[in-house]
Scaffold this active site. Structure first.
Site, PDB file in Angstrom:
ATOM      1  N   GLY A 158     -62.809  22.943  31.718  1.00 48.81           N
ATOM      2  CA  GLY A 158     -63.486  21.968  32.405  1.00 48.81           C
ATOM      3  C   GLY A 158     -64.702  21.387  31.501  1.00 48.81           C
ATOM      4  O   GLY A 158     -64.381  21.421  30.563  1.00 48.81           O
ATOM      5  N   MET A 181     -51.652  23.055  36.159  1.00 52.22           N
ATOM      6  CA  MET A 181     -52.122  24.420  36.570  1.00 52.22           C
ATOM      7  C   MET A 181     -50.534  25.213  36.592  1.00 52.22           C
ATOM      8  O   MET A 181     -50.810  26.411  36.328  1.00 52.22           O
ATOM      9  CB  MET A 181     -52.834  24.683  37.845  1.00 52.22           C
ATOM     10  CG  MET A 181     -54.282  24.028  37.783  1.00 52.22           C
ATOM     11  SD  MET A 181     -55.264  24.711  36.351  1.00 52.22           S
ATOM     12  CE  MET A 181     -55.431  26.433  36.803  1.00 52.22           C
ATOM     13  N   GLY A 182     -49.584  24.582  37.173  1.00 54.37           N
ATOM     14  CA  GLY A 182     -48.308  25.106  36.941  1.00 54.37           C
ATOM     15  C   GLY A 182     -47.802  25.016  35.983  1.00 54.37           C
ATOM     16  O   GLY A 182     -46.684  25.977  35.697  1.00 54.37           O
ATOM     17  N   ASP A 215     -62.206  32.490  33.244  1.00 53.93           N
ATOM     18  CA  ASP A 215     -61.982  31.152  33.393  1.00 53.93           C
ATOM     19  C   ASP A 215     -63.157  30.677  34.541  1.00 53.93           C
ATOM     20  O   ASP A 215     -63.668  31.559  34.979  1.00 53.93           O
ATOM     21  CB  ASP A 215     -60.613  30.959  34.117  1.00 53.93           C
ATOM     22  CG  ASP A 215     -60.436  29.602  34.769  1.00 53.93           C
ATOM     23  OD1 ASP A 215     -60.762  28.729  34.020  1.00 53.93           O
ATOM     24  OD2 ASP A 215     -59.923  29.619  35.789  1.00 53.93           O
ATOM     25  N   VAL A 216     -63.453  29.409  34.760  1.00 58.47           N
ATOM     26  CA  VAL A 216     -64.381  28.905  35.458  1.00 58.47           C
ATOM     27  C   VAL A 216     -63.896  28.344  36.811  1.00 58.47           C
ATOM     28  O   VAL A 216     -64.002  28.811  37.968  1.00 58.47           O
ATOM     29  CB  VAL A 216     -65.283  27.917  34.945  1.00 58.47           C
ATOM     30  CG1 VAL A 216     -66.196  27.529  35.721  1.00 58.47           C
ATOM     31  CG2 VAL A 216     -66.119  28.847  33.735  1.00 58.47           C
ATOM     32  N   ASP A 217     -63.047  27.336  36.712  1.00 57.17           N
ATOM     33  CA  ASP A 217     -62.699  26.524  38.006  1.00 57.17           C
ATOM     34  C   ASP A 217     -61.618  27.403  38.838  1.00 57.17           C
ATOM     35  O   ASP A 217     -60.756  28.064  38.191  1.00 57.17           O
ATOM     36  CB  ASP A 217     -62.018  25.308  37.725  1.00 57.17           C
ATOM     37  CG  ASP A 217     -62.820  24.148  36.975  1.00 57.17           C
ATOM     38  OD1 ASP A 217     -64.044  24.214  37.204  1.00 57.17           O
ATOM     39  OD2 ASP A 217     -62.446  23.365  36.208  1.00 57.17           O
ATOM     40  N   ASP A 235     -57.130  32.113  37.301  1.00 54.81           N
ATOM     41  CA  ASP A 235     -56.177  31.866  38.306  1.00 54.81           C
ATOM     42  C   ASP A 235     -54.931  31.232  37.835  1.00 54.81           C
ATOM     43  O   ASP A 235     -53.931  31.033  38.387  1.00 54.81           O
ATOM     44  CB  ASP A 235     -56.844  31.110  39.287  1.00 54.81           C
ATOM     45  CG  ASP A 235     -57.234  29.804  38.875  1.00 54.81           C
ATOM     46  OD1 ASP A 235     -56.637  28.689  39.261  1.00 54.81           O
ATOM     47  OD2 ASP A 235     -58.250  29.648  38.159  1.00 54.81           O
TER      48      ASP A 235
END
Length: 211
Positions: free
Chosen positions: A111, A52-53, A20-22, A179
């Site tokens: 993203g 994100m949740g 993942d990036v962010d 994350d």
């Protein structure tokens, strides 16, 4: 269910590692930085937290956030030049070590392609190994939406990208590192998921990730 020992073994012998990036490869959330730059930071950060949740679909959250930001082509370019993404310490070395072992490294991100490709160049990953969302602009540079046909624009999109990579390159073992909830749900088809909490810890990911 793979044990921690088995997970380590998969990581050592992986054909491909997808990041993942962010908040993983870079310290920040690219969409939040773009929102701040365009003057709507607080409203968009709250939407990102919900996304994100895992409480709203990814495409719905992306559509709503971009509808608020409405970034122009010029704003995106200025953000990259004036506030370039900050790499997570050690990521360049980790990518390099993986590549030295003949492991293919990919960036799979919800993203934006232009920002993620900039990150890829910083860590020596070919842009052909980048899967991210594409912003669309009118001829005058104003925001015109995003490409909804990209796999990364959908909920479960990261898993679909990994499935596509396995099919295309016949990878036997693929590791996903990230994350967020969208990273966690990419396993399967990823053979192993490693939750990354070096920049931010997501409760759901911490509870469910074995590593």
């Amino acid at each position: 269910m793979a044990s921690l020992l088995e997970l380590k073994e998969i990581f050592r012998n992986a054909d491909a590692v997808c990041f993942d990036v962010d908040s993983t490869v870079i310290k920040e959330e690219g969409i939040d930085e773009l929102a701040k730059f365009c003057g709507v930071g607080d409203a968009v950060a709250e939407m990102t937290r919900r996304a994100m949740g895992g409480s709203v679909t990814f495409k719905a959250a992306l559509t709503a956030r971009l509808g608020l930001i409405r970034p122009s082509w010029e704003q995106v370019q200025k953000l990259i030049s004036e506030h370039p993404p900050q790499l997570t310490p050690g990521i360049r070395e980790l990518v390099s070590r993986l590549q030295q072992r003949g492991i293919q490294v990919f960036l799979i991100s919800g993203g934006f392609q232009s920002i993620v490709e900039h990150v890829a160049l910083q860590v020596n990953i070919p842009t052909s190994n980048v899967f991210a969302n594409r912003l669309k602009f009118y001829f005058n540079g104003e925001y015109a939406g995003f490409d909804e046909t990209q796999l990364t624009a959908e909920s479960g999109g990261k898993g679909k990208v990994i499935g596509h990579l396995k099919e295309q390159f016949h990878f036997k073992k693929v590791v996903m590192i990230g994350d967020g909830a969208t990273d966690l749900e990419a396993c399967p088809p990823a053979d192993c998921f490693i939750g990354f909490g070096g920049n931010v810890i997501r409760k759901q990911v911490k509870e469910k990730a074995k590593c």
